[in-house]
Design a protein around this motif. Sequence first.
Motif, PDB file in Angstrom:
ATOM      1  N   SER A 171      60.316  -3.794  13.464  1.00 39.30           N
ATOM      2  CA  SER A 171      59.666  -5.028  13.015  1.00 39.30           C
ATOM      3  C   SER A 171      60.535  -5.805  12.028  1.00 39.30           C
ATOM      4  N   LEU A 226      62.385 -11.883   7.398  1.00 40.59           N
ATOM      5  CA  LEU A 226      61.645 -11.004   8.303  1.00 40.59           C
ATOM      6  C   LEU A 226      60.480 -10.326   7.594  1.00 40.59           C
ATOM      7  N   LEU A 276      57.943 -13.502   6.764  1.00 40.30           N
ATOM      8  CA  LEU A 276      57.464 -14.271   7.916  1.00 40.30           C
ATOM      9  C   LEU A 276      57.125 -13.392   9.097  1.00 40.30           C
ATOM     10  N   GLY A 277      57.589 -12.163   9.083  1.00 38.68           N
ATOM     11  CA  GLY A 277      57.360 -11.276  10.220  1.00 38.68           C
ATOM     12  C   GLY A 277      56.026 -10.574  10.128  1.00 38.68           C
ATOM     13  N   ARG A 278      55.932  -9.470  10.840  1.00 34.14           N
ATOM     14  CA  ARG A 278      54.700  -8.691  10.802  1.00 34.14           C
ATOM     15  C   ARG A 278      55.127  -7.231  10.656  1.00 34.14           C
ATOM     16  N   PRO A 279      55.597  -6.912   9.429  1.00 29.96           N
ATOM     17  CA  PRO A 279      56.178  -5.588   9.205  1.00 29.96           C
ATOM     18  C   PRO A 279      55.153  -4.474   9.424  1.00 29.96           C
ATOM     19  N   ARG A 330      64.373 -14.287  15.381  1.00 27.06           N
ATOM     20  CA  ARG A 330      63.333 -14.109  14.362  1.00 27.06           C
ATOM     21  C   ARG A 330      63.976 -13.817  13.010  1.00 27.06           C
ATOM     22  N   GLY A 331      63.409 -14.438  12.000  1.00 26.41           N
ATOM     23  CA  GLY A 331      63.987 -14.323  10.659  1.00 26.41           C
ATOM     24  C   GLY A 331      65.203 -15.204  10.450  1.00 26.41           C
ATOM     25  N   ASP A 382      57.823 -15.085  13.492  1.00 24.01           N
ATOM     26  CA  ASP A 382      58.751 -13.982  13.336  1.00 24.01           C
ATOM     27  C   ASP A 382      58.026 -12.645  13.423  1.00 24.01           C
ATOM     28  N   GLY A 383      56.701 -12.722  13.590  1.00 21.48           N
ATOM     29  CA  GLY A 383      55.906 -11.506  13.672  1.00 21.48           C
ATOM     30  C   GLY A 383      55.752 -10.973  15.078  1.00 21.48           C
ATOM     31  N   ASP A 390      53.061 -10.388  16.862  1.00 19.38           N
ATOM     32  CA  ASP A 390      51.987  -9.417  17.013  1.00 19.38           C
ATOM     33  C   ASP A 390      50.762 -10.173  17.506  1.00 19.38           C
ATOM     34  N   GLU A 415      47.692 -10.251  15.309  1.00 20.66           N
ATOM     35  CA  GLU A 415      47.814 -11.203  14.203  1.00 20.66           C
ATOM     36  C   GLU A 415      47.515 -12.628  14.682  1.00 20.66           C
ATOM     37  N   ARG A 433      44.071  -5.374   9.460  1.00 21.22           N
ATOM     38  CA  ARG A 433      45.516  -5.483   9.598  1.00 21.22           C
ATOM     39  C   ARG A 433      45.977  -4.186  10.255  1.00 21.22           C
TER      40      ARG A 433
END
Lengths: 473, 473
Positions: free
Chosen positions: A389, A399, A402-405, B66-67, B320-321, B323, B326, B404
């Motif tokens: 992720s 990341l 803004l990401g979905r860790p 992403r990122g 950037d996720g 998912d 989400e 989550r």
Amino acid sequence: MTYTLRSALIPVKDSYTTVDVQIEDDRIAAIGASLPIVGTAINAENKLLLPGFVNGHTHSPQFWQRGLIPQLPLELWLADVFDTSPTQIEQAYLGALGTAINTLMSGGTCVMDHLYLIAGHELESVAAAVRAYKEIGIRAFIAPLIQDLPFVGGYPEGLKTLPHKPFHQSTTEILALIEAIVAQFHEPDAGIQIAVGPTGFHRCSDALFEGCRDLSDRHNLCRHSHLLETKAQKMLAQERYGGSGVKHLQQLGFLDHRTSLAHSIWLEDSDIAILAETKSTVVHNAPSNLRLGSGIAPVLKYLQAGVNVTFGCDGAASNDGQDLLEAIKLGSLLHNVTDLDYKHWITPHKAVEMAAIGGFTGVNLADQVGSLTVGKQADLVLYDLKNLSLLPRTDPVKLLVLGRPNGVVDSVWVRGQRVVAGGTLQTVNANDFAQTAFNSQTASKPHYQTIHTVEAHYRRVMGLPECGDLVAE
Amino acid sequence: MTYTLRSALIPVKDSYTTVDVQIEDDRIAAIGASLPIVGTAINAENKLLLPGFVNGHTHSPQFWQRGLIPQLPLELWLADVFDTSPTQIEQAYLGALGTAINTLMSGGTCVMDHLYLIAGHELESVAAAVRAYKEIGIRAFIAPLIQDLPFVGGYPEGLKTLPHKPFHQSTTEILALIEAIVAQFHEPDAGIQIAVGPTGFHRCSDALFEGCRDLSDRHNLCRHSHLLETKAQKMLAQERYGGSGVKHLQQLGFLDHRTSLAHSIWLEDSDIAILAETKSTVVHNAPSNLRLGSGIAPVLKYLQAGVNVTFGCDGAASNDGQDLLEAIKLGSLLHNVTDLDYKHWITPHKAVEMAAIGGFTGVNLADQVGSLTVGKQADLVLYDLKNLSLLPRTDPVKLLVLGRPNGVVDSVWVRGQRVVAGGTLQTVNANDFAQTAFNSQTASKPHYQTIHTVEAHYRRVMGLPECGDLVAE
């Protein structure tokens, strides 16, 4: 304990660099290239090192209510929350533990727990939370949630038209209780602080705010409160003070650099200037604000006015997720739709600052913790940059924010103690905790008892059409 | 293969029930209490069974971005995206694989890939994505992203005032390319479909839309396009058509029950009626819409007007996720702040319907898949209710949507094939994939080449103040 982190990636202006970091006792002892190894060596290669974040606002007992309450605005949601709040001390303990687990595993090293107290067991409620936080090793501020006006005081026209009994404790009794809690549990040197936590002007008298202010001054306590979370509260401020509740709080002397204000959604520009002037902190709880339909806080305006803003998860009854990284992501991205000029948008690097040093500013600890600075207390988090992720290798902070860790927290130190290692909690067994939560009796479904007494009133004062079919699942 | 799922929890009206489910070949063969075990027995106790969701809009090659891209609005962000798009076929393959992994591990069994084609290697781009999707076993719609107007056509006043060359392929050539892609790769019986994917009216001529419409009619293809994602696109529609782009698309015959429209943020009420009338589907990409500051789509109005709405992740350069859970959470919660009347809010159970049957409605497969119905194709997902992120045991669907969830997908079947078991992908080694992504050369940082040619223009037409210090990280 002493640690040397080898080859950790840290953000520097517009870029990243690789450093070694020494932790001695509770402090960051050194940061530099090729430091000698002292104590335990930690391979931090391909890991991002950031200061710990602050979960600036939550209510830990609501752990038991996540996934429980239907889609409702705060005023009605709260009726269900009160009807289904945990009543067992063991639940208070486990709720704090669950909240701490979620916070630590999403980058937080400190929590501000606006703690619901179990009626008749107030001291035991605080004791249970303190026990949990000490056991797991998170830094905690506990602000026992207090009020001295009846429940219906929180509704516009509520005290005028809804039936109510006086609040069951007097202002004096409540303040004496907080004084006792401070005497027993306030231990800054152990990472546990008591804060004063009047729930908000909607259910607190001026005398309660003044008493809290005095307690804060006497013991140097942080001050924490909800502020203008909903349109209804704004209407109530108008009704009660003939204007802004913010001005009123300032006049009561409640706002200062130790004051953090959850939500702060319905403020006017003149209120924003007051927050800046008093150096108050706004705690932004974006997931909760969406869940309850409370609104979008004017966070970009706060930042432009120089107000300190940080992030919180809020309680699990209104943010069933309880992930601090999610609160940071949503709390920064949400505002892009409020301002067409992207020059004002919150960048991921700014968001990380708000969560770390911004968070510790809000609890009056910014001089001691909250940044990668030699001499500061070691609240540190290592993120695993080989986790899918956080790939591909573009920009780790982008990341992360803004990401979905998922499962990216490798190690956490709080006050120099390593509480997470290799992605696993060291102080509490998270698997056992999950099993305990699974075995626990399911929270009772809302029985809609309180809500039925207020829903028609709420719809009327908010200008919503009458509705025969009142709230249901 | 044949499976019998024992004691799975499924949602029923206002409650849950426990059932056994038989899967035979690609179908749901039986649902009931205490079914005989046929084939492989699966212990589904303490697991929630839902139909697979559709990731209704993404761009798989953006996996590599992403990122990467700074906080910018679509029109400027896109300049950076184009400048940094992958150019290797292997990246196209891996991008599709990464997108599929994220989709499957967040409850999706089907993806609509609005696929960027590598110039000069268009057929190979599609072949790479098809190979990835077949290998991992996800159901996929591939809509090669096409346009026949130059890049600056996407800006208000762009074609009038910005320097541009004609688009490098003619409309006829582009349509011939899609025809060839259909001939080679459209295999509905293998779970792979080609869709027509004009990027949107902002960069497509009427002739391209009409050609796509004809291709769709001739081969019964789905139609997919961006629609009114930004305020700038709305201004452009006004400039180009003297009104709504939606009416224009209807007049071109592009809108029907096979048409899904990504974003659809800046529509008027009269446009909403057109979507309802034509049975078009809106694909709502909330995380991306926030990231790019595009706006909040009027989703509650769509639902009230009877428009089918489902969810998408959008490409990884703007979400950037990646998912799907989400995207569903944010795509349902976000609208609570747009309507004070909570009776209109999207409940978690409704959100799950939108993601499943709503998603398959959008790709014209609702009669064959998308619900727990005997005889339908087995696109099924089991969620682990003992996972801490789905505890305590309150309401599994509420926890899944409002929470989550982390690592909660236990098993996934696509068209009867079990592609995830015990939380692990069976068809592709996810750890190897992560290692490959880690080893891959980092995507080049945006060099801001294109953006520098358009930023001043963009700021001017959008009414933003002039700004000497143009875009930076």
